[in-house]
Design a protein around this motif. Structure first.
Motif: not given
Length: 401
Positions: A64, A60, A25, A13-15, A10
């Motif tokens: 971000r 996530r 998300d 990770s990116y959205y 997480a």
């Protein structure tokens, strides 16, 4: 509840960002690295639950948002509503306002998740403050380590948590801590305290006070604090310091963390008892009636019917006349209209005479519209609200001006 491996994933990770810059998300979306634009309140995927905003955003998306705000040095105030927040907000208007004025509200407590699911909000699990902290800490492979400042907690707790964090590799590095002792939010706002916090150069300020005092302190010093990301994460500091053990994952998944907390901190039993009885009262007097009446209105209109909005720009007032179902399916149609109305910096009147249905998602959008208008010194009023619609507004917690 996320495992250690999931927390690390997480953190890296990116959205996805849609055409309005909104973080969506969703588990079925293939995420990619993007340079996101700032997200305003109308962009948020926010729902109104008993008068407070709840963002339908997963871990996530939260991580971000935090890293983007830290990199851009833009303010991001995070609140993590649990059952205690929900109950306190019903009687304490200033506390409720502190949640509305936050930039992001993630669900911390399982009872709030259950209420959200009952209302129809697409939230599968908690995004608790302690989990956010753990996910940031577990992000060892991050391009830049977040600099952290710890404020509050028990005597010696912040210092102990800082030493433990800095003794092992991770995505967080503590650059300072402060424990003002037992005093009021006003006393905690003295110049030398704020100056010490600002001088740290931290990216992320974590406060650990009582919920109402913590929210009050963050709001009181919103303009004075220079650290971009701020959050009141309560017991997260105690968990990091090791002064309180966190409940095993199985109890957290079952929504029984409160039993473990009572074992660790017996004095909490009274708070959990009061919050539990208040939740039952709210369930029968507000939540279930809200679910019933929104369903009742929804079943009376055709599925294919769309929301239309007529705009009338006067010299001092913008009148938006809505017709059809004002629900989650048509939020994207309303957002650009609402954004244009707020940009005009005029008084906004919303005519609900021909609205045949509404839900928690659209109430959340209205909550954010009112927030933006008030921030600009403008007013927003509702006209043409039927008695049934007024009842839904009241059960949903959105006061009619």
């Amino acid at each position: 509840m996320l495992t250690t491996q999931e927390l690390q994933e997480a953190g890296r990770s990116y959205y996805r960002v849609d055409r309005f810059g909104t973080d969506r998300d969703r588990p079925d979306v293939d995420t990619a690295t993007t340079d996101t634009a700032a997200v305003d309140d109308l962009d948020r995927d926010v729902y109104c639950v008993l008068g407070i905003p709840i963002d339908a955003i997963g871990m996530r998306g939260v991580l971000r948002r935090i890293r983007d705000a830290a990199r851009r040095k833009t303010r991001l105030l995070i609140s993590t509503p649990n059952l205690n927040f929900l109950v306190a907000s019903q009687s304490d208007r200033s506390f409720r306002d502190s949640l509305i004025l936050s930039d992001l509200c993630t669900v911390d407590g399982m009872p709030v998740v259950w209420i959200a699911r009952l209302i129809g909000i697409p939230i599968k699990s908690r995004t608790a403050g302690a989990d956010i902290f753990d996910a940031l800490k577990a992000d060892i492979g991050s391009a830049s380590t977040l600099k952290l400042f710890l404020f509050g907690g028990p005597e010696g707790g912040a210092e102990r948590a800082a030493h433990r964090l800095n003794s092992q590799p991770g995505g967080l590095h503590c650059v300072g801590w402060s424990n003002p002792g037992y005093c009021s939010a006003e006393e905690m706002s003295r110049d030398h305290i704020i100056e010490e916090i600002n001088a740290s150069g931290a990216d992320f300020l974590v406060a650990s006070l009582s919920s109402q005092k913590g929210q009050s302190w963050l709001q009181r010093n919103h303009q004075r604090l220079e650290i971009p990301v701020r959050a009141h994460l309560g017991a997260a500091l105690n968990f990091q310091a090791g002064t309180v053990k966190r409940a095993p994952p199985i109890l957290r998944r079952l929504g029984l963390e409160w039993l473990w907390r009572i074992k660790e901190e017996p004095y909490l039993w009274r708070r959990y008892w009061n919050d539990g009885t208040a939740m039952l009262r709210l369930l029968f007097t507000h939540v279930l009636p809200f679910v019933f009446w929104t369903w009742w209105m929804r079943r009376t209109h055709e599925r294919g019917e769309a929301l239309t909005i007529t705009q009338d720009y006067g010299s001092r007032t913008v009148t938006l006349s809505l017709s059809g179902p004002a629900d989650a399916r048509h939020v994207d149609r309303a957002i650009p209209v609402f954004r244009a109305a707020t940009a005009s910096r005029k008084r906004v009147t919303l005519d609900f005479s021909n609205v045949c249905a509404i839900d928690a998602r659209f109430l959340g959008l209205l909550l954010m519209l009112r927030k933006q208008l008030e921030a600009q010194g403008c007013a927003g009023t509702f006209v043409g609200v039927s008695p049934l619609m007024a009842r839904i507004f009241r059960m949903g917690g959105l006061d009619l001006p």
